[in-house]
Scaffold this motif. Structure first.
Motif, mmCIF file in Angstrom:
data_model
loop_
_atom_site.group_PDB
_atom_site.id
_atom_site.type_symbol
_atom_site.label_atom_id
_atom_site.label_comp_id
_atom_site.label_asym_id
_atom_site.label_seq_id
_atom_site.Cartn_x
_atom_site.Cartn_y
_atom_site.Cartn_z
ATOM 1 N N TYR A 1 7.958 70.985 11.899
ATOM 2 C CA TYR A 1 6.575 71.333 11.592
ATOM 3 C C TYR A 1 5.563 70.484 12.353
ATOM 4 O O TYR A 1 4.391 70.793 12.376
ATOM 5 C CB TYR A 1 6.334 71.251 10.084
ATOM 6 C CG TYR A 1 6.993 72.383 9.349
ATOM 7 C CD1 TYR A 1 6.779 73.696 9.756
ATOM 8 C CD2 TYR A 1 7.843 72.158 8.280
ATOM 9 C CE1 TYR A 1 7.391 74.751 9.115
ATOM 10 C CE2 TYR A 1 8.461 73.210 7.621
ATOM 11 C CZ TYR A 1 8.227 74.506 8.046
ATOM 12 O OH TYR A 1 8.839 75.548 7.411
ATOM 13 N N GLU A 2 6.016 69.407 12.964
ATOM 14 C CA GLU A 2 5.107 68.577 13.723
ATOM 15 C C GLU A 2 5.078 69.081 15.164
ATOM 16 O O GLU A 2 6.122 69.275 15.778
ATOM 17 C CB GLU A 2 5.594 67.117 13.658
ATOM 18 C CG GLU A 2 4.893 66.168 14.585
ATOM 19 C CD GLU A 2 3.394 66.158 14.382
ATOM 20 O OE1 GLU A 2 2.962 66.099 13.218
ATOM 21 O OE2 GLU A 2 2.672 66.226 15.381
ATOM 22 N N ARG A 3 3.871 69.234 15.684
ATOM 23 C CA ARG A 3 3.773 69.765 17.038
ATOM 24 C C ARG A 3 4.124 68.733 18.093
ATOM 25 O O ARG A 3 4.451 69.077 19.217
ATOM 26 C CB ARG A 3 2.374 70.316 17.279
ATOM 27 C CG ARG A 3 2.165 71.617 16.551
ATOM 28 C CD ARG A 3 0.730 72.035 16.554
ATOM 29 N NE ARG A 3 -0.047 71.226 15.628
ATOM 30 C CZ ARG A 3 -1.236 71.582 15.159
ATOM 31 N NH1 ARG A 3 -1.793 72.694 15.564
ATOM 32 N NH2 ARG A 3 -1.883 70.811 14.323
ATOM 33 N N GLY A 4 4.033 67.477 17.721
ATOM 34 C CA GLY A 4 4.248 66.418 18.706
ATOM 35 C C GLY A 4 5.688 65.983 18.889
ATOM 36 O O GLY A 4 5.962 65.056 19.656
ATOM 37 N N ARG B 1 10.330 67.332 9.464
ATOM 38 C CA ARG B 1 9.353 66.533 10.174
ATOM 39 C C ARG B 1 9.217 66.998 11.612
ATOM 40 O O ARG B 1 8.123 67.278 12.096
ATOM 41 C CB ARG B 1 9.829 65.071 10.129
ATOM 42 C CG ARG B 1 9.023 64.107 10.906
ATOM 43 C CD ARG B 1 9.677 62.728 10.818
ATOM 44 N NE ARG B 1 9.350 61.964 12.002
ATOM 45 C CZ ARG B 1 8.207 61.335 12.149
ATOM 46 N NH1 ARG B 1 7.329 61.341 11.188
ATOM 47 N NH2 ARG B 1 7.951 60.702 13.267
#
Lengths: 369, 361
Positions: free
Chosen positions: A175-178, A172
Motif C-alpha cells: 500500500y505504500e507507493r515508495g 506495508r
C-alpha cells in the motif's frame, strides 16, 4: 447482602461465555495455507492443519480445493477436515508463482487483514512451482511441516539468505507507493529449499528472483543490518588456481552502518548511499600479509562490493521496482519532487542516479596469519 | 467532606479526556493532514487549555456553585433549568456514546458472539457502583486507575524497533492548512474539560485549579502525541489511512512467545481506563438531574441512567456506521460546549455582575 447479590449476578453474567468455548480437539488450525492458479486460471486453495488425535497415524491433514476466495474455501475444508477451521495460528501462506505473476493478487489475503482473530505475523512465501506440492510434502527427518517451514525461514533470515516478509510487511510494501514488496522464495523438488527472495512490483506482480548474496546487498541497502552478513569473494589481483579457488577469501561484515542521502538535480533523483562496515576474515586461501597490506585487501572488498551493488541496482532499476524503499527517502527529503512522480515511482527510480560507496575496515584476521 | 485533592482533580480531568478516541485518532488525523497530524494535536492542546481556562475564569467567581446552581443563579429558576436541559442531554449522550464505542471495540476485537446490550450491561455494573457515590469515590478511582495503568503506553515501545522515523518527514509538507483542518477531528478525543463545571467546586486548593488543568491537559496531549507518533512511525503514510484502529492494529503485530494477542489483552485492560471517561460524564448527568429535581442522593438517578443506557442499546443495536455518525454529531456539540459556551458564559457573567453592582449601588 445487596452487594453480595450484585457480585454474584455479575459473575453469573460472565458464564455466558462458556457456552461457546472451543476445545482444541474440535478446532482445526490451518497452520499452512496455499494459493495456486490452475491451467484455466482458477484459484486453488490448500490448507494443512495438525490433527490432535492419538489414533491418527499421520498428524497432519491437508486438502486442496478450488474456490472463489480464501474465505469461501473454508467451507470446503470444513466439509472434509475433522474439526472446524479456526484462524489465528497460520504460520505461513504459500503462494504459487503462477498467482504472483498476476497483478493485484494481494487482494486475495483480505480476510487475514480484516478479521481481527487472524495474525498479522503470518509469513508470506512465494513457491517456485505449485504451492500445494509443498503442503503435501511429508518429510520423515523433519518435524511437522508448518513448524519446519516457519523455522527454516526464521533461521535463513539470521544469515540473511532471504527476507522474512510477514503479512504486515507485505501490506506495508503494497500500500505504500515508495516501496515495492519482496517475499521469501521457496523451491521444492525432492526437498524444500529456501532459494532467496522474490521481488515484486507495485501491483504485486513477480519481477525478479535474487539469491542469497544479492539478498544481503538488499538488506544492507534497506538499512536492515541485523543478523550475519557473510561473503565469499575471489580476489581480483590474485592467481586463480587450477583446481582449487586459490584466490578465494571469506569474511563476515559487522557493525554495518548505512547512510542514504537524497538529492534531486536536473529532473532526476540522486541517491548517495554510504555503507561503512568492519569485517572479520574467516577464510583466505592465498598468502597475504594482512598486518602490512590490510588496505589492499580492504580496497579489494570495497571494489567488489561496489560492483555488486551497482549490478544489483541496475537490475532493480531495469525492472522498475523499489524493494529498497528509496521512495520513502524521496518523500521525506524531496517532497516537492516526489509528489509529481509518486504514482509511478518505479519509473522515476529507474531514471535516478543511485551510487553506493563502501568503506571497509578489517577489524580482525582470526587466529592465524 | 466531599472535597477532592489537586491530584484527584488532575486525574479526573485527564480521565474524562482519554477514552476511546485514542484508538482511531492516528487514522482520522492522517486522513486529513498526513503524518503532520500530530502537530494538530499540539495546536488542539493549546486551544483546549485556553478554553478550559475561560471556564475557570467564569466559575472562579462562584466557587461553590456547580453547573445547576450556577445556571439557577445566573438565569433564574425556570430559565436556568431550561438552559440546563440541553447540557444534561449532552452529558448523557456523551457518556452513552463512550459506552457504545467501547462496546463496539470489545465486540469487534474479542467478543464477537456476545450481544451488544450484554456487553453494556457488564460495563454498567461496576460503573454503577462507582458513580452512585459522590465525586470523592470517583476521584479516588480515577487516581488509582491512573497509577495502575501507567505502564500501558510502554507496550508501544516494543514496536519502535520496527519503526521508520523517516515517515514523519517532511514537517509541514502541505503547509499549515491541513493541520488546521484536522483540528475538528481532535475534539472528541480532547473533550473532557467540560466536567470542570462539576468538579471545581469540590477542589480543596482552588488557587491551583489552573495549574491542575494545565497538567491534566498536557498529560492528555502527551499521551495522544505519543500514540500517534508511534503509529505514524510504524505504519507508512499511505498505509495508515486504511486501518480503522491503527493503535490496535499496531499491537496486533507484537507477539511474544507466551502471548500472541497483545491487542486483546491491551483492549481488555484499557477498558478500565475508559470507565473513567464514561463515569465522569454519567456523574455530571445524574448530578444535574438530581439537583434539578432537588434530590440529595443521586444513586437512584444513576440506576435509571444505566437501565436507560442498556435499554437504548438493546433497542437501537448500534452499528459501526451509526456510532461514527453519532460521534461526529456529538463532536459538533462538544465544540459548542467546549469552546463557545465558556466564552458566552464569561461575557454574560461579566455583564451580569456589572448590572448587579450597578443596581445595588
Amino acid at each position: 447482602m445487596r452487594k453480595l447479590l450484585i457480585g454474584i449476578a455479575a459473575l453469573a453474567l460472565l458464564t455466558t461465555g462458556c457456552k461457546d468455548r472451543m476445545d482444541i480437539e474440535s478446532m482445526s488450525l490451518s497452520l499452512l495455507i496455499g494459493i495456486d492458479l490452475d491451467n484455466e486460471n482458477k484459484l486453488i486453495f490448500s490448507a494443512s492443519s495438525p490433527v490432535f488425535s492419538k489414533e491418527a497415524k499421520i498428524k497432519e491433514e491437508n486438502y486442496s480445493t478450488p474456490a472463489v476466495t480464501l474465505r469461501a474455501s473454508r467451507d470446503n475444508f470444513d466439509k472434509t477436515f475433522m474439526a472446524l477451521i479456526a484462524g489465528g495460528k497460520t504460520q505461513a501462506i504459500l503462494i504459487g508463482k503462477s498467482v504472483m505473476q498476476h497483478k493485484g493478487w494481494f487482494k486475495l489475503l483480505e480476510p487475514f487483514l480484516r478479521v481481527p482473530e487472524n495474525s498479522l505475523n503470518t509469513r508470506i512465501v512465494i513457491v517456485d512451482g505449485p504451492a500445494y506440492e509443498v503442503l503435501q510434502y511429508q518429510p520423515e527427518d523433519k518435524p511437522r511441516l508448518p513448524l519446519y517451514i516457519a523455522e527454516i525461514i526464521d533461521t535463513s533470515l539470521k544469515r540473511n539468505l532471504c527476507v522474512k516478509t510477514t503479512l504486515q510487511d507485505l501490506r506495508r510494501a503494497t500500500y505504500e507507493r515508495g516501496i515495492t514488496a519482496s517475499v521469501t522464495q521457496l523451491h521444492k523438488d525432492d526437498r524444500v529449499i529456501v532459494t532467496g527472495t522474490a521481488l515484486l512490483d507495485e501491483e504485486g506482480e513477480f519481477k525478479l528472483s535474487i539469491g542469497s548474496e544479492e539478498n544481503r546487498l538488499l538488506r544492507i541497502l534497506q538499512h536492515e543490518t541485523e543478523g550475519e552478513f557473510p561473503f565469499t569473494f575471489q580476489a581480483l589481483n590474485q592467481p586463480k588456481g587450477e583446481v582449487f579457488p586459490e584466490n578465494a577469501y571469506s569474511f563476515t561484515a559487522e557493525n554495518i552502518s548505512v547512510k542514504t542521502k537524497t538529492g534531486h538535480t536536473r529532473n532526476k533523483f540522486k541517491f548517495d548511499i554510504g555503507v561503512k562496515m568492519r569485517v572479520v576474515l574467516s577464510e583466505r586461501l592465498f598468502p597475504f600479509d594482512v598486518r602490512k597490506n590490510a588496505r589492499k585487501l580492504e580496497h579489494d572488498i570495497e571494489q567488489q562490493l561496489e560492483n555488486r551493488f551497482k549490478k544489483f541496482i541496475a537490475k532493480i532499476q531495469k525492472a522498475e521496482i523499489d524493494p529498497i524503499g528509496l521512495g520513502l527517502y524521496a518523500r521525506a527529503y524531496k517532497y516537492r519532487n516526489w509528489k509529481p512522480v509518486q504514482d509511478h515511482w518505479g519509473e522515476a527510480l529507474s531514471k535516478a542516479d543511485v551510487n553506493v560507496k563502501v568503506k571497509v575496515t578489517i577489524a580482525a584476521m582470526g587466529a592465524i596469519k | 467532606m466531599n472535597e477532592i485533592t489537586l491530584m484527584q482533580y488532575i486525574f479526573l480531568i485527564q480521565g474524562a479526556q482519554v477514552g476511546t478516541g485514542i484508538l482511531s485518532l492516528p487514522r482520522t488525523l492522517a486522513e486529513v493532514s498526513g503524518t503532520d497530524g500530530w502537530i494538530s494535536l499540539v495546536v488542539a492542546w493549546f486551544l483546549n487549555f485556553l478554553a478550559g481556562y475561560v471556564i475557570l475564569l467564569t466559575i472562579r467567581r462562584y466557587q461553590d456553585f456547580t453547573l445547576p446552581d450556577l445556571f439557577n443563579y445566573l438565569f433564574g429558576k425556570w430559565f436556568g433549568k431550561l438552559l440546563l436541559l440541553p447540557l444534561i442531554v449532552y452529558y448523557a449522550c456523551y457518556g452513552w456514546m463512550v459506552l457504545i464505542n467501547a462496546m463496539l471495540y470489545i465486540k469487534a476485537w474479542f467478543l464477537p458472539k456476545t450481544s451488544e446490550y450484554m456487553i453494556v450491561l457488564l460495563f454498567a455494573i461496576p460503573s454503577y457502583l462507582i458513580v452512585r457515590h459522590g465525586i470523592r469515590v470517583q476521584a479516588r478511582y480515577s487516581e488509582l486507575v491512573f497509577y495502575m495503568m501507567m505502564w500501558m503506553p510502554l507496550i508501544f515501545l516494543v514496536t519502535l524497533k520496527y519503526g521508520h522515523w523517516i515517515h514523519l518527514l517532511p514537517l509541514f509538507k502541505e503547509g499549515f492548512e491541513p493541520i488546521l483542518n484536522a483540528l475538528p477531528k481532535t475534539v472528541f478525543a480532547y473533550a473532557g474539560n467540560e466536567i470542570l463545571f462539576f468538579i471545581y467546586p469540590f477542589l480543596n486548593k482552588k488557587q491551583y485549579a489552573v495549574h491542575g488543568l494545565f497538567i491534566a491537559n498536557t498529560m492528555t496531549m502527551l499521551i495522544y502525541v505519543y500514540i500517534t507518533i508511534v503509529c505514524f512511525v510504524f505504519f507508512t503514510p499511505d498505509e495508515i489511512t486504511l486501518l480503522n484502529q491503527p493503535a490496535l492494529s499496531l499491537l496486533k503485530t507484537i507477539e511474544f512467545r507466551f502471548l500472541e494477542r497483545v491487542d486483546m489483552l491491551f483492549l481488555a485492560l484499557y477498558l478500565i481506563v475508559v470507565t473513567k471517561t464514561w463515569s465522569a460524564y454519567i456523574y455530571c448527568t445524574v448530578f444535574s438531574t438530581s439537583q434539578m429535581l432537588k434530590k440529595q442522593d443521586h444513586s437512584k438517578h444513576t440506576l435509571v441512567y444505566f437501565i436507560a443506557a442498556i435499554a437504548c442499546t438493546y433497542v437501537l443495536n448500534p452499528t459501526w456506521n451509526q456510532s461514527e455518525r453519532w460521534t461526529t454529531m456529538l463532536s459538533n456539540a462538544s465544540m459548542i460546549v467546549l469552546y463557545v459556551l465558556p466564552v458566552l458564559l464569561l461575557i454574560y457573567t461579566f455583564i451580569f455582575e456589572k448590572y448587579r453592582r450597578w443596581k445595588a449601588a
